[in-house]
Design an enzyme around this catalytic site. Structure first.
Site, short mmCIF file in Angstrom:
data_model
loop_
_atom_site.label_atom_id
_atom_site.label_comp_id
_atom_site.label_asym_id
_atom_site.label_seq_id
_atom_site.Cartn_x
_atom_site.Cartn_y
_atom_site.Cartn_z
N TRP A 152 0.76 -1.35 -0.07
CA TRP A 152 0.04 -0.13 -0.21
C TRP A 152 0.89 1.10 0.00
CZ3 TRP A 152 -3.61 -1.81 -2.04
CH2 TRP A 152 -4.35 -3.17 -1.53
N ASP B 39 -1.65 6.45 6.38
CA ASP B 39 -2.67 5.54 5.98
C ASP B 39 -2.97 4.75 7.12
OD1 ASP B 39 -4.12 3.57 5.29
OD2 ASP B 39 -2.94 3.02 3.59
N LYS C 27 -12.26 -1.44 6.60
CA LYS C 27 -11.36 -2.52 7.23
C LYS C 27 -11.82 -2.37 8.68
CE LYS C 27 -8.90 -2.72 3.76
NZ LYS C 27 -7.74 -2.59 3.20
#
Ligand SMILES: *Cc1c(COP(=O)(O)O)cnc(C)c1O
Length: 367
Positions: free
Chosen positions: A103, A173, A197
């Protein structure tokens, strides 16, 4: 209604609190005696304004977000933030990225479309099983921001220490550790998390941004909908927002408040993770893959060392109602995501099945 629920260890979209789902089901046909579902009411009504205002306030309370930070509800999910961050924050066209997995690597690649995105440290040589020592990293003095991915969903690692970046804003993030434990918001210039998530339904990110970083002189020709200023000025109501996602996130925030807030979540999440890691550390069949010092509380990664046996384990677990234990397609093996809504009982059931699987396997080997 007699419904059989499973223990869902998916990394995302992921398990949501059962109480929240039940409440949403009860309100499906008529929200607050309106005779309409939340999906059917205008976002310009007092009824919806109350939903979004309360969601923001509850999030502020949970995270102790300082007054000089804005909370933005942005449709588009995680990958869109990979672009929005550089488009809005690269004032001098330079940023430093700490690469700790797929990511952050993708975020860095996307940022290089808008300026000079430097990978100042990377854990790739260790297959991302460790987090680089943050005290050994030197940052460019003229970087507009330093970017990192706080919890690495795929590799099961977490930054337990943050880099000191001085006046350079730190951007993180926090998708897969959002609300899993207390976090000092003031250490960051910008935090963003995809909500699918640990918070709510897919398709939205929540951005927490320090006011001085909201600028109008963004990357040339940045679309209106990709400017943080657009969301900040309109209270995330510039156009039709993802109303149902905001509504469910709001319910999850209330559930978290009722259940003791983030310190209590941390306590429970640590207990859940300890149960699984303790078992893994003494197992002769399963091996945890993340470096001990960098272990994630949310995503626990492990392997048997035999890909066929991994597949057999995932399949047999599924038959026992322990689902979505397959690791990310880029790394294989297994991954158990232990988000807030995963009960302790679920982890107990998983560990007990793993013991049984291990015993059966060792018996079969000795015959
Ligand atoms: C899942 C995930 C993403 C990607 O989110 P999308 O909404 O699918 O774009 C980004 N960062 C982290 C840490 C993630 O876990």
């Amino acid at each position: 209604m007699n419904v059989k629920r499973v223990y869902n260890f998916s990394a995302g979209p992921a398990v949501l609190p059962e109480e929240v789902l039940k409440e949403a089901a009860e309100e499906m046909l008529s929200y607050e005696r309106s005779g309409m579902s939340v999906m059917e009411i205008s976002h310009r009504t007092p009824l919806f304004q109350e939903i979004i205002d309360e969601a923001e306030q509850d999030l502020r309370d949970l995270m102790h977000i300082p007054d000089n930070y804005k909370v933005l509800f942005v449709q588009g999910g995680g990958h869109m933030q990979f672009a929005m961050v550089p488009m809005n924050l690269m004032k001098n066209g330079k940023a430093d990225y700490i690469i700790t997995g797929l990511w952050s690597k993708k975020a860095c690649q996307e940022a290089s479309l808008y300026g000079d995105a430097a990978a100042v440290a990377s854990g790739e040589a260790d297959h991302f099983t460790t987090i680089p020592d943050v005290n050994q990293i030197s940052f460019h003095k003229d970087a507009d921001y330093v970017y990192l991915c706080l919890n690495n969903t795929i590799y099961g690692t977490l930054f337990h220490e943050l880099p000191e970046t001085g006046d350079i804003p730190l951007v993180a993030d926090i998708s897969s550790c959002f609300l899993s434990e207390p976090l000092d918001v003031s250490r960051f210039g910008l935090l963003w998390g995809g909500v699918q998530k640990n918070v709510g339904p897919a398709g939205m990110a929540i951005v927490i941004i320090r006011e001085d970083l909201i600028r109008d002189d963004v990357f040339p020709a940045t679309p209106t909908m990709l400017k943080y200023a657009t969301y900040a000025r309109s209270g995330s109501l510039y156009n039709t927002p993802p109303v149902y996602s905001i509504y469910i996130c709001g319910k999850v925030f209330k559930w978290l408040k009722h259940n003791g807030g983030l310190s209590e979540m941390k306590r429970i999440n640590e207990a859940k993770a300890k149960l699984l890691y303790d078992y893994l550390d003494q197992s002769t069949l399963f091996r945890p893959t993340a470096a001990v010092k960098d272990r994630s509380l949310m995503n626990v990664t492990f392997v048997t060392g035999d890909a066929n046996l991994d597949t057999q384990f995932v399949r047999e677990a599924e038959e026992k109602g322990l689902v979505n234990l397959k690791g990310h397609r880029s790394v294989g093996g297994m991954r158990a995501s232990l988000y807030n809504a995963m009960p302790y009982e679920g982890v107990k059931a998983l560990v007990s099945f793993m013991k049984e699987f291990e015993e059966n396997h060792l018996e079969a080997e000795s015959i």
